[in-house]
Design an enzyme around this catalytic site. Structure first.
Site, PDB file in Angstrom:
ATOM      1  N   ASP A   1      19.516 -18.785 -59.919  1.00 14.27           N
ATOM      2  CA  ASP A   1      19.768 -18.693 -61.308  1.00 14.27           C
ATOM      3  C   ASP A   1      19.607 -17.096 -61.937  1.00 14.27           C
ATOM      4  O   ASP A   1      18.835 -16.303 -61.064  1.00 14.27           O
ATOM      5  CB  ASP A   1      18.753 -19.663 -61.907  1.00 14.27           C
ATOM      6  CG  ASP A   1      18.636 -19.564 -63.409  1.00 14.27           C
ATOM      7  OD1 ASP A   1      19.714 -19.585 -63.989  1.00 14.27           O
ATOM      8  OD2 ASP A   1      17.561 -19.043 -64.042  1.00 14.27           O
TER       9      ASP A   1
ATOM     10  N   ASP B   1      18.783 -15.926 -65.902  1.00 18.39           N
ATOM     11  CA  ASP B   1      17.800 -15.740 -66.692  1.00 18.39           C
ATOM     12  C   ASP B   1      16.594 -16.524 -66.407  1.00 18.39           C
ATOM     13  O   ASP B   1      16.284 -17.779 -66.360  1.00 18.39           O
ATOM     14  CB  ASP B   1      18.310 -16.365 -68.241  1.00 18.39           C
ATOM     15  CG  ASP B   1      19.538 -15.669 -68.699  1.00 18.39           C
ATOM     16  OD1 ASP B   1      19.184 -14.444 -68.723  1.00 18.39           O
ATOM     17  OD2 ASP B   1      20.689 -16.103 -69.083  1.00 18.39           O
TER      18      ASP B   1
ATOM     19  N   ALA C   1      23.959 -19.954 -66.298  1.00 13.01           N
ATOM     20  CA  ALA C   1      24.542 -20.669 -67.747  1.00 13.01           C
ATOM     21  C   ALA C   1      24.469 -19.627 -68.906  1.00 13.01           C
ATOM     22  O   ALA C   1      24.864 -19.897 -70.039  1.00 13.01           O
ATOM     23  CB  ALA C   1      23.796 -21.635 -68.158  1.00 13.01           C
TER      24      ALA C   1
ATOM     25  N   ASP D   1      14.532 -21.624 -62.653  1.00 10.85           N
ATOM     26  CA  ASP D   1      13.311 -21.823 -63.271  1.00 10.85           C
ATOM     27  C   ASP D   1      13.566 -22.998 -64.261  1.00 10.85           C
ATOM     28  O   ASP D   1      12.653 -23.453 -65.048  1.00 10.85           O
ATOM     29  CB  ASP D   1      13.195 -20.560 -64.481  1.00 10.85           C
ATOM     30  CG  ASP D   1      14.173 -20.539 -65.546  1.00 10.85           C
ATOM     31  OD1 ASP D   1      15.549 -20.520 -65.176  1.00 10.85           O
ATOM     32  OD2 ASP D   1      13.915 -20.814 -66.815  1.00 10.85           O
TER      33      ASP D   1
END
Ligand code: TMP
Ligand code: MG
Length: 297
Positions: A49, A51, A165, A238
Protein backbone atom coordinates in the site's frame (compact mmCIF):
# COMPACT_ATOMS: atom_id res chain seq x y z
CA UNK A 1 14.05 -28.12 14.91
CA UNK A 2 11.70 -25.66 16.63
CA UNK A 3 14.46 -24.57 18.97
CA UNK A 4 16.83 -24.02 16.07
CA UNK A 5 14.25 -21.92 14.24
CA UNK A 6 13.85 -19.70 17.25
CA UNK A 7 17.54 -19.42 17.76
CA UNK A 8 18.30 -18.43 14.18
CA UNK A 9 15.49 -15.89 13.93
CA UNK A 10 16.39 -14.44 17.27
CA UNK A 11 19.97 -13.86 16.28
CA UNK A 12 19.38 -13.00 12.64
CA UNK A 13 16.15 -11.07 13.07
CA UNK A 14 16.45 -9.21 16.39
CA UNK A 15 14.06 -6.59 14.90
CA UNK A 16 11.17 -9.00 15.50
CA UNK A 17 11.81 -8.94 19.23
CA UNK A 18 11.08 -5.24 19.64
CA UNK A 19 8.09 -4.41 21.87
CA UNK A 20 6.37 -2.62 18.98
CA UNK A 21 6.21 -5.91 17.01
CA UNK A 22 3.17 -8.12 17.61
CA UNK A 23 2.71 -11.60 16.15
CA UNK A 24 -0.21 -13.95 16.60
CA UNK A 25 1.85 -16.97 15.62
CA UNK A 26 5.55 -16.42 15.81
CA UNK A 27 6.21 -19.96 14.61
CA UNK A 28 4.22 -19.45 11.46
CA UNK A 29 6.14 -16.27 10.71
CA UNK A 30 9.43 -18.05 11.19
CA UNK A 31 8.40 -20.98 9.00
CA UNK A 32 7.26 -18.65 6.25
CA UNK A 33 10.50 -16.67 6.45
CA UNK A 34 12.54 -19.87 6.17
CA UNK A 35 10.50 -21.10 3.22
CA UNK A 36 10.89 -17.76 1.43
CA UNK A 37 14.59 -17.70 2.15
CA UNK A 38 14.93 -21.19 0.75
CA UNK A 39 12.99 -20.35 -2.42
CA UNK A 40 15.14 -17.27 -3.13
CA UNK A 41 14.47 -13.76 -4.48
CA UNK A 42 13.55 -15.08 -7.95
CA UNK A 43 10.27 -16.34 -6.50
CA UNK A 44 9.43 -13.20 -4.52
CA UNK A 45 7.18 -10.24 -5.17
CA UNK A 46 6.39 -7.38 -2.81
CA UNK A 47 2.95 -5.79 -2.77
CA UNK A 48 2.61 -2.60 -0.78
CA UNK A 49 0.00 0.00 0.00
CA UNK A 50 1.21 3.60 -0.27
CA UNK A 51 -0.46 6.18 2.00
CA UNK A 52 0.53 5.65 5.62
CA UNK A 53 2.38 2.44 4.68
CA UNK A 54 5.29 3.55 2.49
CA UNK A 55 4.62 7.15 3.50
CA UNK A 56 4.67 8.00 7.19
CA UNK A 57 1.62 8.52 9.31
CA UNK A 58 3.18 11.38 11.28
CA UNK A 59 6.48 13.22 11.46
CA UNK A 60 7.62 15.59 14.23
CA UNK A 61 4.16 15.38 15.76
CA UNK A 62 2.37 16.41 12.56
CA UNK A 63 0.26 14.20 10.30
CA UNK A 64 1.96 13.51 6.96
CA UNK A 65 -0.32 14.26 3.98
CA UNK A 66 -1.80 11.42 1.94
CA UNK A 67 -1.66 11.71 -1.85
CA UNK A 68 -5.18 13.19 -1.82
CA UNK A 69 -4.20 15.69 0.86
CA UNK A 70 -1.11 16.77 -1.08
CA UNK A 71 -3.59 18.25 -3.56
CA UNK A 72 -4.57 20.71 -0.83
CA UNK A 73 -2.23 23.38 -2.24
CA UNK A 74 -3.38 26.79 -3.51
CA UNK A 75 -1.62 26.19 -6.83
CA UNK A 76 -4.12 23.39 -7.46
CA UNK A 77 -7.37 23.98 -5.59
CA UNK A 78 -9.07 26.99 -3.99
CA UNK A 79 -9.81 27.49 -0.29
CA UNK A 80 -13.46 26.47 -0.68
CA UNK A 81 -12.58 23.15 -2.26
CA UNK A 82 -9.89 22.51 0.36
CA UNK A 83 -12.41 23.23 3.11
CA UNK A 84 -14.93 20.81 1.58
CA UNK A 85 -12.30 18.10 1.23
CA UNK A 86 -11.27 18.52 4.87
CA UNK A 87 -14.90 18.29 5.97
CA UNK A 88 -15.30 15.05 4.03
CA UNK A 89 -12.11 13.69 5.60
CA UNK A 90 -13.49 14.47 9.06
CA UNK A 91 -16.70 12.61 8.26
CA UNK A 92 -15.37 9.59 6.39
CA UNK A 93 -11.90 8.85 7.79
CA UNK A 94 -13.30 7.84 11.21
CA UNK A 95 -15.64 5.47 9.35
CA UNK A 96 -12.73 4.04 7.34
CA UNK A 97 -10.87 3.05 10.51
CA UNK A 98 -13.88 2.20 12.72
CA UNK A 99 -13.29 -1.32 14.10
CA UNK A 100 -16.99 -1.79 14.90
CA UNK A 101 -18.05 -1.65 11.23
CA UNK A 102 -17.54 -4.42 8.67
CA UNK A 103 -15.99 -3.71 5.25
CA UNK A 104 -19.38 -4.43 3.69
CA UNK A 105 -20.84 -1.61 5.77
CA UNK A 106 -17.93 0.68 4.91
CA UNK A 107 -17.82 0.08 1.15
CA UNK A 108 -20.78 2.25 0.05
CA UNK A 109 -19.53 5.06 2.28
CA UNK A 110 -15.99 4.84 0.90
CA UNK A 111 -17.36 4.98 -2.66
CA UNK A 112 -19.32 8.07 -1.59
CA UNK A 113 -16.20 9.71 -0.10
CA UNK A 114 -13.92 9.08 -3.08
CA UNK A 115 -16.63 10.06 -5.59
CA UNK A 116 -17.34 13.34 -3.81
CA UNK A 117 -13.65 14.21 -3.52
CA UNK A 118 -12.90 13.39 -7.15
CA UNK A 119 -15.89 15.44 -8.24
CA UNK A 120 -14.62 18.42 -6.22
CA UNK A 121 -11.15 18.04 -7.73
CA UNK A 122 -12.45 17.90 -11.31
CA UNK A 123 -14.25 21.23 -10.81
CA UNK A 124 -10.91 22.87 -9.94
CA UNK A 125 -9.35 22.56 -13.39
CA UNK A 126 -6.12 21.30 -11.87
CA UNK A 127 -3.07 21.68 -14.12
CA UNK A 128 -0.77 18.72 -14.54
CA UNK A 129 2.30 21.01 -14.65
CA UNK A 130 1.68 22.15 -11.08
CA UNK A 131 1.67 18.72 -9.43
CA UNK A 132 5.45 18.43 -8.97
CA UNK A 133 5.70 21.71 -7.09
CA UNK A 134 2.74 20.80 -4.87
CA UNK A 135 4.46 17.53 -3.94
CA UNK A 136 7.74 19.35 -3.26
CA UNK A 137 6.08 21.78 -0.87
CA UNK A 138 3.74 19.27 0.80
CA UNK A 139 5.95 17.91 3.57
CA UNK A 140 5.25 14.32 2.47
CA UNK A 141 7.92 11.93 3.70
CA UNK A 142 8.42 8.20 3.29
CA UNK A 143 9.20 5.92 6.24
CA UNK A 144 12.71 6.00 7.63
CA UNK A 145 14.82 3.44 5.79
CA UNK A 146 12.77 3.61 2.57
CA UNK A 147 15.93 4.01 0.44
CA UNK A 148 17.28 0.63 1.61
CA UNK A 149 13.90 -0.98 0.94
CA UNK A 150 13.46 0.35 -2.62
CA UNK A 151 17.14 0.02 -3.57
CA UNK A 152 17.45 -3.55 -2.31
CA UNK A 153 14.37 -4.70 -4.22
CA UNK A 154 15.67 -3.03 -7.40
CA UNK A 155 19.07 -4.60 -6.97
CA UNK A 156 17.50 -8.06 -6.61
CA UNK A 157 15.07 -7.35 -9.48
CA UNK A 158 12.17 -8.22 -7.20
CA UNK A 159 9.00 -6.53 -8.48
CA UNK A 160 7.45 -4.01 -6.10
CA UNK A 161 3.77 -3.44 -6.77
CA UNK A 162 2.47 -0.29 -5.10
CA UNK A 163 -1.27 -0.65 -4.85
CA UNK A 164 -2.93 2.54 -3.72
CA UNK A 165 -6.40 4.00 -3.33
CA UNK A 166 -4.68 7.38 -3.44
CA UNK A 167 -3.92 9.48 -6.52
CA UNK A 168 -1.47 7.73 -8.86
CA UNK A 169 0.01 10.86 -10.44
CA UNK A 170 0.87 12.29 -7.01
CA UNK A 171 2.14 8.95 -5.73
CA UNK A 172 4.51 8.60 -8.71
CA UNK A 173 5.79 12.13 -8.17
CA UNK A 174 6.51 11.41 -4.48
CA UNK A 175 8.42 8.25 -5.38
CA UNK A 176 10.28 10.07 -8.17
CA UNK A 177 11.26 12.99 -5.94
CA UNK A 178 12.43 10.50 -3.32
CA UNK A 179 14.71 9.15 -6.07
CA UNK A 180 13.52 5.56 -5.77
CA UNK A 181 11.33 5.13 -8.85
CA UNK A 182 13.34 2.16 -10.06
CA UNK A 183 12.37 -0.03 -13.07
CA UNK A 184 11.01 -2.81 -10.79
CA UNK A 185 8.30 -0.49 -9.38
CA UNK A 186 4.75 -0.92 -10.68
CA UNK A 187 1.84 1.23 -9.57
CA UNK A 188 -1.88 0.54 -9.47
CA UNK A 189 -3.87 3.55 -8.34
CA UNK A 190 -6.42 6.20 -9.31
CA UNK A 191 -4.86 8.12 -12.19
CA UNK A 192 -5.93 11.56 -13.28
CA UNK A 193 -7.17 12.07 -16.82
CA UNK A 194 -5.98 15.35 -18.35
CA UNK A 195 -7.26 17.02 -21.50
CA UNK A 196 -5.00 18.17 -24.36
CA UNK A 197 -4.16 21.35 -22.41
CA UNK A 198 -3.06 19.39 -19.34
CA UNK A 199 -6.19 20.27 -17.35
CA UNK A 200 -7.86 17.64 -15.15
CA UNK A 201 -11.10 16.38 -16.66
CA UNK A 202 -11.67 13.12 -14.77
CA UNK A 203 -10.12 9.96 -13.38
CA UNK A 204 -9.16 6.92 -15.42
CA UNK A 205 -10.30 3.35 -14.93
CA UNK A 206 -12.29 1.79 -12.13
CA UNK A 207 -12.29 3.66 -8.81
CA UNK A 208 -10.01 2.15 -6.18
CA UNK A 209 -10.90 2.80 -2.54
CA UNK A 210 -9.59 1.17 0.63
CA UNK A 211 -12.01 -1.75 0.61
CA UNK A 212 -12.18 -2.86 -3.02
CA UNK A 213 -8.54 -3.78 -3.53
CA UNK A 214 -9.59 -7.38 -4.24
CA UNK A 215 -11.34 -6.32 -7.45
CA UNK A 216 -8.32 -4.20 -8.37
CA UNK A 217 -6.00 -7.11 -7.69
CA UNK A 218 -7.94 -9.48 -9.93
CA UNK A 219 -8.53 -6.98 -12.69
CA UNK A 220 -5.30 -4.96 -12.72
CA UNK A 221 -2.53 -6.80 -10.82
CA UNK A 222 -3.15 -10.39 -11.97
CA UNK A 223 -2.46 -9.61 -15.66
CA UNK A 224 0.98 -8.03 -14.96
CA UNK A 225 3.53 -10.46 -16.48
CA UNK A 226 6.26 -9.40 -14.02
CA UNK A 227 4.23 -10.79 -11.13
CA UNK A 228 3.34 -14.15 -12.62
CA UNK A 229 5.44 -17.13 -11.57
CA UNK A 230 6.37 -15.39 -8.32
CA UNK A 231 4.40 -17.32 -5.70
CA UNK A 232 6.01 -15.82 -2.59
CA UNK A 233 4.55 -12.54 -1.44
CA UNK A 234 5.57 -9.97 1.13
CA UNK A 235 2.57 -7.70 1.66
CA UNK A 236 2.65 -4.36 3.49
CA UNK A 237 -0.38 -2.31 4.47
CA UNK A 238 -1.95 -0.11 7.09
CA UNK A 239 -5.60 -1.02 6.55
CA UNK A 240 -7.38 -4.35 6.86
CA UNK A 241 -8.55 -3.71 3.30
CA UNK A 242 -4.93 -3.91 2.15
CA UNK A 243 -4.85 -7.66 2.80
CA UNK A 244 -6.89 -8.16 -0.37
CA UNK A 245 -4.03 -6.77 -2.47
CA UNK A 246 -2.61 -10.30 -2.78
CA UNK A 247 -5.86 -11.78 -4.09
CA UNK A 248 -4.63 -11.53 -7.69
CA UNK A 249 -1.59 -13.76 -7.14
CA UNK A 250 -2.15 -16.81 -9.32
CA UNK A 251 -0.66 -19.64 -7.26
CA UNK A 252 0.42 -18.20 -3.92
CA UNK A 253 2.83 -20.38 -1.98
CA UNK A 254 4.04 -18.31 0.97
CA UNK A 255 2.39 -15.08 2.01
CA UNK A 256 3.79 -12.88 4.78
CA UNK A 257 1.65 -9.91 5.73
CA UNK A 258 2.91 -6.90 7.67
CA UNK A 259 0.45 -4.33 9.03
CA UNK A 260 1.34 -0.87 10.27
CA UNK A 261 -1.00 0.06 13.10
CA UNK A 262 -0.77 3.84 13.10
CA UNK A 263 -3.96 5.14 14.62
CA UNK A 264 -6.61 4.08 17.16
CA UNK A 265 -4.10 1.59 18.41
CA UNK A 266 -5.94 0.28 21.45
CA UNK A 267 -9.23 -0.22 19.66
CA UNK A 268 -7.67 -1.97 16.68
CA UNK A 269 -4.81 -4.07 18.07
CA UNK A 270 -6.89 -7.23 18.36
CA UNK A 271 -8.28 -7.12 14.84
CA UNK A 272 -4.83 -6.32 13.38
CA UNK A 273 -3.09 -9.14 15.23
CA UNK A 274 -5.85 -11.45 14.06
CA UNK A 275 -5.49 -10.37 10.43
CA UNK A 276 -1.78 -9.63 9.80
CA UNK A 277 1.13 -11.99 10.48
CA UNK A 278 3.27 -9.15 11.83
CA UNK A 279 1.82 -5.97 13.33
CA UNK A 280 4.01 -2.88 13.80
CA UNK A 281 2.62 -0.52 16.39
CA UNK A 282 3.41 3.20 15.99
CA UNK A 283 6.50 2.36 13.99
CA UNK A 284 7.43 5.07 11.47
CA UNK A 285 10.32 3.08 10.02
CA UNK A 286 10.98 0.37 7.44
CA UNK A 287 13.24 -1.39 9.91
CA UNK A 288 11.20 -4.61 10.11
CA UNK A 289 10.41 -4.91 6.37
CA UNK A 290 14.11 -4.26 5.66
CA UNK A 291 15.18 -6.91 8.17
CA UNK A 292 12.72 -9.39 6.65
CA UNK A 293 14.05 -8.66 3.17
CA UNK A 294 17.61 -9.06 4.31
CA UNK A 295 16.76 -12.37 5.92
CA UNK A 296 14.87 -13.90 3.02
CA UNK A 297 17.24 -12.71 0.30
P1 TMP B 1 -3.80 4.10 0.19
O1 TMP B 1 -4.59 2.98 -0.42
O2 TMP B 1 -2.54 4.43 -0.58
O3 TMP B 1 -3.54 3.94 1.64
O4 TMP B 1 -4.69 5.46 0.03
C1 TMP B 1 -5.93 5.60 0.64
C2 TMP B 1 -5.92 6.54 1.78
O5 TMP B 1 -6.23 7.87 1.35
C3 TMP B 1 -6.99 6.18 2.78
O6 TMP B 1 -6.43 5.73 3.97
C4 TMP B 1 -7.78 7.44 3.00
C5 TMP B 1 -6.97 8.52 2.35
N1 TMP B 1 -7.78 9.61 1.78
C6 TMP B 1 -7.47 10.90 2.17
O7 TMP B 1 -6.58 11.12 2.99
N2 TMP B 1 -8.19 11.93 1.65
C7 TMP B 1 -9.19 11.76 0.74
O8 TMP B 1 -9.82 12.73 0.30
C8 TMP B 1 -9.49 10.40 0.34
C9 TMP B 1 -10.59 10.15 -0.63
C10 TMP B 1 -8.75 9.36 0.87
MG1 MG C 1 -2.87 3.20 3.41
Amino acid sequence: LAIWYQWTTRTELPELSKVSVLMRQRNKVENTLRAMQHAGPGTLQVISDFDMTLSRFAHHGKRVPTTHNILDHRLLIDEGCACNMRKLLQIYYPIEIDPSLTSEQKIPLMVEWWTKVHHLLIQQKIQRDMLAQAVQESGVILREGYEVFFDRLAELQVPLLIFSAGVGDILEEVVRQSQVFHPNVHVISNYMDFDANGVLRGFKGPLIHTFNKREGALLLAAPLPELRERPNVLLLGDSLGDLAMADGVARPRNLLTVGFLNDQVEERTESYVEAFDIVLVNDETMEVPNAVLKFIT
